[in-house]
Design a protein around this motif. Structure first.
Motif, PDB file in Angstrom:
ATOM      1  N   GLU A  24       0.899  -1.274   0.063  1.00 36.95           N
ATOM      2  CA  GLU A  24       0.068   0.123   0.273  1.00 36.95           C
ATOM      3  C   GLU A  24       0.871   1.110   0.103  1.00 36.95           C
ATOM      4  O   GLU A  24       0.724   2.283  -0.767  1.00 36.95           O
ATOM      5  N   GLU A  25       1.876   1.155   0.834  1.00 37.58           N
ATOM      6  CA  GLU A  25       2.787   2.499   1.058  1.00 37.58           C
ATOM      7  C   GLU A  25       3.604   2.584  -0.168  1.00 37.58           C
ATOM      8  O   GLU A  25       3.888   3.837  -0.669  1.00 37.58           O
ATOM      9  N   ALA A  26       4.166   1.442  -0.861  1.00 39.46           N
ATOM     10  CA  ALA A  26       5.041   1.510  -1.971  1.00 39.46           C
ATOM     11  C   ALA A  26       4.261   1.868  -3.368  1.00 39.46           C
ATOM     12  O   ALA A  26       4.853   2.730  -4.128  1.00 39.46           O
ATOM     13  N   SER A  27       2.975   1.581  -3.303  1.00 32.98           N
ATOM     14  CA  SER A  27       2.403   1.776  -4.636  1.00 32.98           C
ATOM     15  C   SER A  27       1.343   3.034  -4.549  1.00 32.98           C
ATOM     16  O   SER A  27       0.783   3.373  -5.621  1.00 32.98           O
ATOM     17  N   VAL A  34      -5.612  -2.636  -2.224  1.00 34.34           N
ATOM     18  CA  VAL A  34      -4.672  -3.816  -1.959  1.00 34.34           C
ATOM     19  C   VAL A  34      -5.428  -4.946  -1.597  1.00 34.34           C
ATOM     20  O   VAL A  34      -5.337  -6.171  -1.745  1.00 34.34           O
ATOM     21  N   SER A  35      -6.458  -4.738  -0.548  1.00 31.88           N
ATOM     22  CA  SER A  35      -7.238  -5.735   0.029  1.00 31.88           C
ATOM     23  C   SER A  35      -7.946  -6.414  -0.709  1.00 31.88           C
ATOM     24  O   SER A  35      -7.919  -7.901  -0.849  1.00 31.88           O
ATOM     25  N   ASP A  56       5.553  -0.225  -9.523  1.00 27.18           N
ATOM     26  CA  ASP A  56       5.880  -0.422  -8.373  1.00 27.18           C
ATOM     27  C   ASP A  56       6.302  -1.771  -8.025  1.00 27.18           C
ATOM     28  O   ASP A  56       7.697  -1.815  -7.326  1.00 27.18           O
ATOM     29  N   LEU A  57       6.139  -2.772  -8.291  1.00 26.43           N
ATOM     30  CA  LEU A  57       6.662  -3.948  -8.013  1.00 26.43           C
ATOM     31  C   LEU A  57       7.965  -4.241  -8.646  1.00 26.43           C
ATOM     32  O   LEU A  57       8.718  -4.841  -7.899  1.00 26.43           O
ATOM     33  N   LYS A  58       8.222  -3.789 -10.058  1.00 24.98           N
ATOM     34  CA  LYS A  58       9.303  -3.774 -10.704  1.00 24.98           C
ATOM     35  C   LYS A  58      10.205  -2.968  -9.815  1.00 24.98           C
ATOM     36  O   LYS A  58      11.556  -3.599  -9.624  1.00 24.98           O
TER      37      LYS A  58
END
Length: 65
Positions: A24-27, A34-35, A56-58
């Motif tokens: 949540e914080e990163a994206s 997110v939930s 953001d995951l990359k």
């Protein structure tokens, strides 16, 4: 033992030891989004949400290495 329902994405997060709060914080996605991504099989996110999440995951993968 009771096991919470998770989507494939939720199981992947568990395997990678990424907490929903960290994601949540990163994206910059909301806690509800997110939930739903992690727990709701029937949820289909918008294309813009998926694009933000993938980007953001990359970035996270680059930092993690």
């Amino acid at each position: 033992m009771w096991k919470k329902k998770r989507t494939k994405f939720g199981h992947w997060l568990d395997k990678e030891e990424i907490h929903q709060l960290q994601l949540e914080e990163a994206s910059n996605l909301s806690r509800g989004t997110v939930s739903r991504l992690c727990n709701s099989e029937g949820h289909i996110p918008k294309r813009s949400t998926l694009a933000q999440l993938i980007k953001d995951l990359k970035n996270w993968a680059k930092i993690k290495r």
